[in-house]
Every structure is written in C-alpha cells, then in structure tokens.
Design an enzyme around this catalytic site. Structure first.
Site, PDB file in Angstrom:
ATOM      1  N   CYS A 273       0.833  -1.196   0.000  1.00 22.15           N
ATOM      2  CA  CYS A 273       0.000   0.000   0.000  1.00 22.15           C
ATOM      3  C   CYS A 273       0.878   1.261   0.000  1.00 22.15           C
ATOM      4  O   CYS A 273       1.559   1.527  -0.979  1.00 22.15           O
ATOM      5  CB  CYS A 273      -0.980  -0.022   1.165  1.00 22.15           C
TER       6      CYS A 273
ATOM      7  N   HIS B 175      -3.759  -5.220   1.009  1.00 27.21           N
ATOM      8  CA  HIS B 175      -3.518  -5.686   2.380  1.00 27.21           C
ATOM      9  C   HIS B 175      -4.059  -7.113   2.506  1.00 27.21           C
ATOM     10  O   HIS B 175      -4.987  -7.505   1.810  1.00 27.21           O
ATOM     11  CB  HIS B 175      -4.245  -4.801   3.390  1.00 27.21           C
TER      12      HIS B 175
END
Length: 510
Positions: free
Chosen positions: A341, A433
């Site tokens: 991310c 994630h």
C-alpha cells in the site's frame, strides 16, 4: 431488544478488544447469536467489509470470533490519525473529511450519537446479544459531555458496564476504584463490576483485595483472566512486542529447511495495517522484527515497507534516518524488498499528492516504474486474483492511484491480465492488504524470497493462517469460559446492571 454489555477499560490497552472477542466466542459456542460493536474507534489498522465499508480491524476480528460477517454497523465511526492533532473521519465505512480533535469534540462527535444509537439498535434487533467495546477510559471527565463510546452510549442504550483492568501494569485496584469514583451518580448506576486481566500467580493471593474492592464499591469482580502470551491479535494501535511473533507463539516449531528467513519491517510513521506481517510470523522459521535504523537491514533476507496513513511523511522519515538509502542498497544487491500500500507507493518513481500531505510532486525511491497520484475518493475493495501461480485475496484502502509504467504485474486475474502491483527482479509492490494470509501465495512468495536471498529456507506445507487465527480466538473463548463467572456474566448481559449499586464519592465534578 436483545441482551447487551459494554466492555470498558481502566486505560487504553487494558484488554477491551480481546475480552470483547473472548466473550463473543464464548457466547457463540453456547449457541447464542452474537455481534460485536464499537461506536467510535481510533485506529490505523482497518479492514474492508464485503459491502466496501472501512471499519477497525479489531471489530472485524471480533466479528470473526462471533462467526458473523463484519459490517459497518459494528463500527459506525472510525478515526484514522494523520497527525497528533487531526484525523480522517470515516462514517459508516466512508471517509467524510479531516477534522482536528478540537473540532471533533467541539460538536461533531455529539451530533453522531443518533447514528451510533441507531446502528446499535439495529444490531440488537437482529442478534441475541451485542457485546460493545468502549474506548480508552470511561472516566475521561474532560470528554464526558460529548462521549458516544463509553458511558454516553451505556446510559442511552441502558447497557451494563464491565470494567477491565490490566493488573500486569500494576495499580489495578486504584484504577478500578478511581474509575467508578470519577463517574457521575447516574453513570455509576450502570457500572456492574470488574474483570481483572493478565494476572500472573496464585489467584488466592488476589482474593482478599477483590473482597475489599467489593466492600469499597459494592461491585463484584466477574473473573480473573491469567496472563497468556500471543493474544495481542489485530491490535488497534501501537507497535507491540507480541506482534513480532504473536501468531506463531501458539505453535512453536523448528524451521522446515536448513535456514531461517529474517524479515525486517520498517517502522514508518503512521504505520497502518502492520497486521499484514502476522501471516509471515506464522510461518515456522520466519523471524519478523520491526526496525528503525539503517544498520538493521544489513542481515535482512526480506525488507518490508508497510502501509501508512502518511506516505510522504513516511518517505521523509526513511530518508532522514538513512533507511531509504539502505533499502535502495538492499534492492541493488538483489535482496528482496516488498512494499504494501503506502510502502508500494514509496518504492515508485514519484508521488503527486494534493490530498493527503498536499506536498505536490515528491520523488519516490525509484525501485519500481510506478507513478502515484492521490485521488480524493478512497479505494475500498475486496479483490481476488492470482499471483505466483496461486489464488490470492486481499483488501484495498488507499487514496493513491498507481500508474504502472513497466515491470511485471504482481497480481493478475484468471486470464493473466494485471490487476495490481508491480515486480522488478526481487522488488515487489502491491496495494493489497491481507494478501499474505492466502496460504498458497504466501508459501510461493517465501520460496521466491529464499531463492533471491540465497537461503535454504523451506515454507511449511501445512501452515494455515486461518486455522491459527481460529485457534487464537478459541483461546480467548476458553479464557472467558474457564476464568470468568459465566453464569453471572450471562445474567448481566440478559438483565442489565444490578439494582441498588452504591454511589462512590466524589463523582464527576459538576
């Protein structure tokens, strides 16, 4: 309406999250249809529900403990800190803007009480029991007027309150007494009693103190939970020692191959979803540590740059500490680097940010041919794909939009078209994630890491992250079942706080 309970704490990190999860798991094993609830959560560890709503990971974990699908109703207000003084406000799973602490407590929070109570009422109309988690301490007298997560919701929804105290910190009796004594007379009527957490030793030595506490407050203790390692799962905030091997502690085994793999996770500012590396720590022979010095990367077989709420701020921090240069050297030596991310964005060529930091154009580390532009709309999805020949699932929470200019796609769809991320040699990046929780993908990735690092490491063939998580949740349920007075606890959930509880002076200041 169903039964309900609010689990409060004498302090932050007293154990409210895990106790709430434990009660949920105990109840569902008794055939009770139960749901968790936290009116307002402040955390950088978040999760995306199937309907695309962002909630705290702790509430997602509690929903798993209750064996129900998490929804935005379970955490209607999520605050994601962006600095010491401001947070992004996420309402019913969607961001609604940035706000300072003064602005939030000065009026916005109180205005959210109706939304919070409506969510709780909907859950109580659906489930047999709703176990609510408080935040911080219910005795924050400076914030009581606008409180919507502790006594504010207990009073409005008429919920009995169980106060949890961490005896491992010391001072638990003073904390229990002081918590009650700083509440108003009206608030005290809902505080039913106490639960001691993280006790080490002979309980018989504690019992005289519990008897005296009952005499002083008129409130009983509903259980004494023993200290157990490895139960700090999906913490709300902070970097805890337990996270360095929390999952693996429940199943300590030797490496399958000849070598271990050393994973260094950069402890960047405003680190979010650091629980991503729990799945690595679950593997026998994988040693995970969080680092903040350049020299700590020297012997790392894999460097992870995790997610962050402040990508540009984290990049500046990496440069200031010499970690940015160390990461670039690691990649130049052919040793693996993984960005997740915000970490993925940091590894790219440049970042255009007029949203999060408003820093404009910022050069990245240049390890991946990726350009990032921050969009005002947040991406919140639960994607599915394929990577390294294995099925992979994850969730996305980010404002940054990545334009991949070269390299290979990291994650693809069933037809081989790139879905997300980028790979160049031994440098990988992804916005997903939770991808490492997919067992087959994690093993394939670790085999690639071991080969690139020159380690004779072999991932175990039977490690199931989901099974280990279930094992942990069952351990939490066992703690409640074996060390709490469950009959009295159920009466509390079903019937509310006992009548006639005494007032303990001085009470909240006028």
């Amino acid at each position: 309406m169903s039964g309900g309970l609010l689990v409060a704490g004498t302090t932050s990190d007293a154990g409210k999250s895990v106790v709430t999860a434990g009660i949920c798991r105990w109840l569902v094993r008794q055939g009770v249809k139960v749901a968790p609830f936290k009116a307002q959560n402040m955390s950088l560890n978040s999760f995306v529900t199937r309907e695309g709503a962002e909630i705290g990971r702790a509430q997602a974990m509690q929903a798993q403990a209750a064996r129900v699908e998490p929804t935005a109703l379970m955490n209607p207000v999520l605050l994601k800190p962006g600095s010491d003084r401001s947070s992004q406000v996420v309402l019913m799973g969607k961001p609604v803007g940035e706000m300072t602490a003064r602005g939030y407590h000065g009026g916005r929070q109180e205005a959210l009480l109706t939304t919070v109570l409506d969510c709780l009422a909907e859950l109580r109309g659906t489930y047999d029991a709703v176990i609510c988690e408080g935040a911080g301490s219910p005795a924050e007298i400076n914030l009581r007027r606008t409180d919507i997560v502790n006594m504010g919701i207990a009073r409005n929804a008429r919920l009995p309150v169980l106060v949890v105290g961490d005896i491992d910190r010391g001072g638990v009796f003073a904390s229990f007494f002081g918590t009650v004594a700083l509440l108003s007379r009206e608030d005290q009527e809902f505080v039913a009693g106490f639960l001691v957490n993280k006790f080490r030793g002979d309980v018989s030595l504690l019992e005289p103190g519990l008897d005296m506490l009952h005499g002083l407050t008129g409130r009983r203790t509903y259980g004494v939970l023993p200290f157990q390692h490895g139960l700090g799962i999906d913490e709300e905030d902070g970097l805890r020692v337990s996270l360095r091997g929390a999952v693996r502690e429940s199943r300590v085994t030797s490496p399958v191959g000849e070598d271990v793999l050393r994973v260094a996770v950069c402890a960047i500012p405003l680190m979010s979803n650091f629980t991503d590396v729990d799945a690595l720590a679950a593997e026998p022979g994988v040693v995970v540590r969080f680092v903040d010095r350049a020299e700590e990367l020297a012997d790392a077989d894999l460097v992870v740059v995790p997610g962050t709420r402040g990508t540009v701020k984290a990049l500046e921090w990496l440069r200031e500490r010499g970690l940015a240069d160390a990461i670039v050297r690691t990649a130049a030596e052919g040793r693996p680097v993984l960005g997740i991310c915000g970490g993925f964005q940091i590894l790219g060529e440049h970042i255009e940010d007029e949203v999060e930091s408003r820093a404009g154009h910022v050069d990245g580390l240049g390890l991946l041919p990726v350009r990032v532009r921050f969009a005002r709309e947040k991406t919140l999805t639960r994607p599915v794909g394929e990577a390294l020949g294995e099925h992979v699932e994850g969730y996305e929470i980010h404002h940054g939009v990545a334009e991949v200019m070269g390299g290979d796609a990291f994650i693809s769809d069933d037809d081989g078209h790139g879905l997300d991320g980028c790979r160049v040699g031994a440098v990988w990046g992804t916005h997903w994630h939770g991808a490492l929780e997919s067992d087959g993908f994690r093993r394939a990735f670790l085999r690639e890491v071991a080969a690139a690092a020159g380690r004779r490491f072999v991932p175990a063939a039977d490690t199931s992250f989901a099974a280990l998580r279930e094992e942990q949740l069952d351990r939490l349920g066992d703690l409640i079942e074996e060390h709490a007075d469950t009959d009295a606890l159920w009466r509390l959930i079903e019937s509310g706080a006992p009548q006639g509880l005494p007032f303990i002076p001085p009470g909240a200041p006028a």
